[in-house]
Write a protein that holds these residues in place. Structure first.
Motif, mmCIF file in Angstrom:
data_model
loop_
_atom_site.group_PDB
_atom_site.id
_atom_site.type_symbol
_atom_site.label_atom_id
_atom_site.label_comp_id
_atom_site.label_asym_id
_atom_site.label_seq_id
_atom_site.Cartn_x
_atom_site.Cartn_y
_atom_site.Cartn_z
ATOM 1 N N ILE A 1 -10.973 32.307 -41.156
ATOM 2 C CA ILE A 1 -11.527 33.403 -41.942
ATOM 3 C C ILE A 1 -11.011 33.209 -43.349
ATOM 4 O O ILE A 1 -9.887 33.594 -43.700
ATOM 5 C CB ILE A 1 -11.120 34.774 -41.365
ATOM 6 N N ASN B 1 -25.122 40.946 -46.101
ATOM 7 C CA ASN B 1 -24.128 41.375 -47.073
ATOM 8 C C ASN B 1 -23.413 42.591 -46.513
ATOM 9 O O ASN B 1 -23.967 43.687 -46.467
ATOM 10 C CB ASN B 1 -24.817 41.715 -48.396
ATOM 11 N N LEU C 1 -18.698 39.500 -46.138
ATOM 12 C CA LEU C 1 -19.671 38.496 -45.730
ATOM 13 C C LEU C 1 -20.851 38.504 -46.684
ATOM 14 O O LEU C 1 -21.310 39.564 -47.127
ATOM 15 C CB LEU C 1 -20.192 38.783 -44.312
ATOM 16 N N SER C 2 -21.341 37.313 -46.990
ATOM 17 C CA SER C 2 -22.510 37.205 -47.857
ATOM 18 C C SER C 2 -23.236 35.898 -47.548
ATOM 19 O O SER C 2 -22.615 34.833 -47.517
ATOM 20 C CB SER C 2 -22.098 37.235 -49.336
ATOM 21 N N ARG D 1 -21.876 33.486 -44.854
ATOM 22 C CA ARG D 1 -20.540 32.927 -45.013
ATOM 23 C C ARG D 1 -19.543 34.019 -45.398
ATOM 24 O O ARG D 1 -19.924 35.144 -45.725
ATOM 25 C CB ARG D 1 -20.546 31.820 -46.075
ATOM 26 N N ILE D 2 -18.287 33.665 -45.352
ATOM 27 C CA ILE D 2 -17.235 34.574 -45.772
ATOM 28 C C ILE D 2 -17.083 34.450 -47.280
ATOM 29 O O ILE D 2 -16.851 33.355 -47.806
ATOM 30 C CB ILE D 2 -15.919 34.254 -45.045
ATOM 31 N N GLY E 1 -22.944 35.539 -39.925
ATOM 32 C CA GLY E 1 -23.072 36.880 -40.494
ATOM 33 C C GLY E 1 -23.987 37.803 -39.728
ATOM 34 O O GLY E 1 -24.056 38.999 -40.036
ATOM 35 N N TRP F 1 -20.210 38.035 -34.564
ATOM 36 C CA TRP F 1 -21.133 37.660 -35.651
ATOM 37 C C TRP F 1 -21.270 36.141 -35.635
ATOM 38 O O TRP F 1 -20.284 35.412 -35.470
ATOM 39 C CB TRP F 1 -20.577 38.075 -37.012
ATOM 40 N N ALA G 1 -19.535 32.683 -41.329
ATOM 41 C CA ALA G 1 -19.182 34.030 -40.886
ATOM 42 C C ALA G 1 -19.416 34.142 -39.379
ATOM 43 O O ALA G 1 -20.250 34.916 -38.904
ATOM 44 C CB ALA G 1 -19.982 35.069 -41.650
#
Length: 388
Positions: free
Chosen positions: A360, A9, A31-32, A35-36, A384, A381, A366
Motif C-alpha cells: 500500500i 476516486n 485511491l485514484s 491505483r493508490i 480500486g 478492492w 489498488a
C-alpha cells in the motif's frame, strides 16, 4: 458489509494499515484511477470516504499461488471463462484479489485447454487472474498424494513449450519433481519465462540442488508430499530450509502442517520467503449443504474444513487465505504483520510483481482487503473496484 465507494476516486480510513512492511496507525489510503494515490494522515477534501470499523486493518489484497478450485468449480473440470470467474469470485470473498488457478496432474490435452482457458479469462478481464499454476504431471509416484497416478507422465520433447504456452499473456508456475525430469528441463522452462517449484518429490536432495542451479526457486506446499529431513539425507524440506534464497508455499489449515512445523518454518524461512497458499478445492465458497465432489473418479468428502478421499488421503484444502492468515497468526507463531506479509508482499516478490502488487504505497495497484479485528473479510478492492 462496507458501503460501496466511488470506483475511481475514493479514500479509505482505517485504524490500522499494513503497508506491506509495517503496521501504520490511523491512516487514510487514497485511491485514484485504479491505483493508490497517497497514504495520508487526514482525508483529502472532496473525495468520497469509506471509514472502516474500529479495530479493522486495511492490507494489500491476498495473492494465492495455488487455487485448484472454488465456488463448486474444479479447474480440471471447467477451464471456461465462466468457471474461472466463479473460482476467482469465491476466493475474493476470502480476501484474495490475485491468484493462479491451479491444474492438478492431468493429460497434455487438459493442460493445453487449461492454459487457453486462463488466457481467455485474462483477455476477458476476469478480475484477479494472474496466470496459471501447473502442478504436475511430472511428479514422483512415491509422493503422489491425491493426484491420479495414471496421469503421471515422462517429460519429453515439446513439453517445455506446452507448459509455457501462456507466454506473455500471464504468469506460469510449474510444480515438478526434479528427479522426474531430465537434466536441462528446469532450465528450459525458466528460459521460456516460467517459475519452477519442487513438489511431490521423493528426491534425497542432490537432484533438487541441480534443479536450483538450473533456476528452480521455490517449493510447493512445504512438508506435504515431499521428502523429509533425515539423519544423512537432506530431503526437499531440508533443502528448502538450507537454501535461504528459495521461497516456499505452506498450507496453514491445521490439517496439512502441524502448528509446531508452522513455527519452525517461519523461524527458518522468515516472512520474506514463506508464503501462505490455500491449496483450495471446489468447496471453498460453495454454499451447498453437501459440498463433496469427485476428483478423477474418486469421491472427495468434506468434514468441517478437512477434505479427504474415502481412504483418508488429504485432498487439498477448504480454507480461504483470510483463514490461513488467521491460523498463522493465532496458532502458527506469526504476528499479524508476519502473516499478512506471507499472504501478499512475499508471493508478489516470488512472482516478480512486487513493483505493482503487495504494497500500500503510491503507484501500486489498488488491490486491497479490509479485515475486521478478528480477521473476518469486510471488503475487497481490485484496481480500486470494490466487490459488491
Amino acid at each position: 458489509m462496507i458501503p460501496l465507494g466511488s470506483p475511481c476516486n475514493q479514500a479509505i480510513c482505517s485504524d490500522r494499515v499494513f503497508d506491506g512492511e509495517r503496521m501504520l496507525r490511523g491512516r487514510v489510503v487514497v485511491l485514484s484511477g485504479g491505483r493508490i494515490a497517497d497514504v495520508a494522515a487526514e482525508p483529502p477534501a472532496g473525495v468520497p470516504l469509506v471509514r472502516l470499523p474500529a479495530g479493522a486493518v486495511l492490507a494489500p489484497g491476498f495473492i494465492d499461488l495455488q487455487v485448484n478450485g472454488g465456488g463448486g468449480v474444479l479447474l480440471n473440470d471447467d477451464s471456461s471463462i465462466a468457471g474461472i470467474a466463479r473460482i476467482a469470485a469465491a476466493h475474493r470473498r476470502g480476501g484474495t484479489t490475485a491468484l493462479l488457478p491451479t491444474l492438478i496432474t492431468d493429460t497434455r490435452p487438459a493442460i493445453r485447454a487449461a492454459i487457453e482457458g486462463v488466457a481467455a479469462a485474462i483477455g476477458a478481464g476476469v478480475p484477479g487472474i494472474l496466470g496459471i499454476h501447473l502442478e504436475g504431471p511430472f511428479l514422483s509416484p512415491q509422493r503422489i498424494g491425491i493426484h491420479d497416478p495414471s496421469r503421471l507422465a515422462a517429460f519429453g520433447p515439446g513439453d517445455a513449450d506446452l507448459l509455457t504456452g501462456l507466454g506473455e499473456r500471464g504468469i506460469t508456475l510449474v510444480t515438478l519433481a526434479p528427479e522426474r525430469v531430465p537434466a536441462g528441463a528446469v532450465a528450459a522452462l525458466v528460459a521460456r519465462g516460467a517459475r519452477v517449484c519442487a513438489g511431490h518429490t521423493a528426491d534425497a536432495g542432490l537432484t533438487i540442488r541441480a534443479a536450483l542451479a538450473e533456476g528452480l526457486t521455490g517449493f510447493t506446499h512445504l512438508f506435504n508430499a515431499m521428502s523429509q529431513i533425515g539423519p544423512r539425507e537432506t530431503g526437499a524440506v531440508g533443502v528448502a530450509f538450507a537454501e535461504p534464497g528459495t521461497f516456499a508455499g505452506i498450507i496453514a489449515d491445521g490439517h496439512h502442517v502441524g502448528d509446531d512445523q508452522l513455527r519452525l518454518a517461519l523461524r527458518l524461512k522468515g516472512r520474506d520467503r514463506l508464503m501462505l497458499v490455500s491449496d483450495a478445492m471446489p468447496p471453498v465458497g460453495d454454499t451447498r449443504a453437501d459440498a463433496s465432489f469427485t476428483l478423477f473418479g474418486r469421491r472427495i468428502v468434506r468434514t468441517g474444513d478437512r477434505l479427504t478421499g474415502e481412504d483418508g488421503t488429504l485432498a487439498g484444502a477448504a480454507i480461504t487465505m483470510a483463514e490461513a492468515v488467521r491460523h498463522m497468526s493465532t496458532r502458527g507463531g506469526a504476528s499479524l504483520e508476519e502473516a499478512l506479509a506471507m499472504a501478499s508482499p512475499t508471493p508478489a516478490r516470488f512472482l516478480g510483481l512486487d513493483t505493482r502488487l503487495g504494497r500500500i504505497a503510491p503507484g501500486y495497484a489498488a488491490d486491497l482487503v479490509a479485515l475486521s479485528a478478528d480477521t473476518e473479510v469486510l471488503a475487497t478492492w481490485i484496481g480500486g473496484e470494490q466487490a459488491p
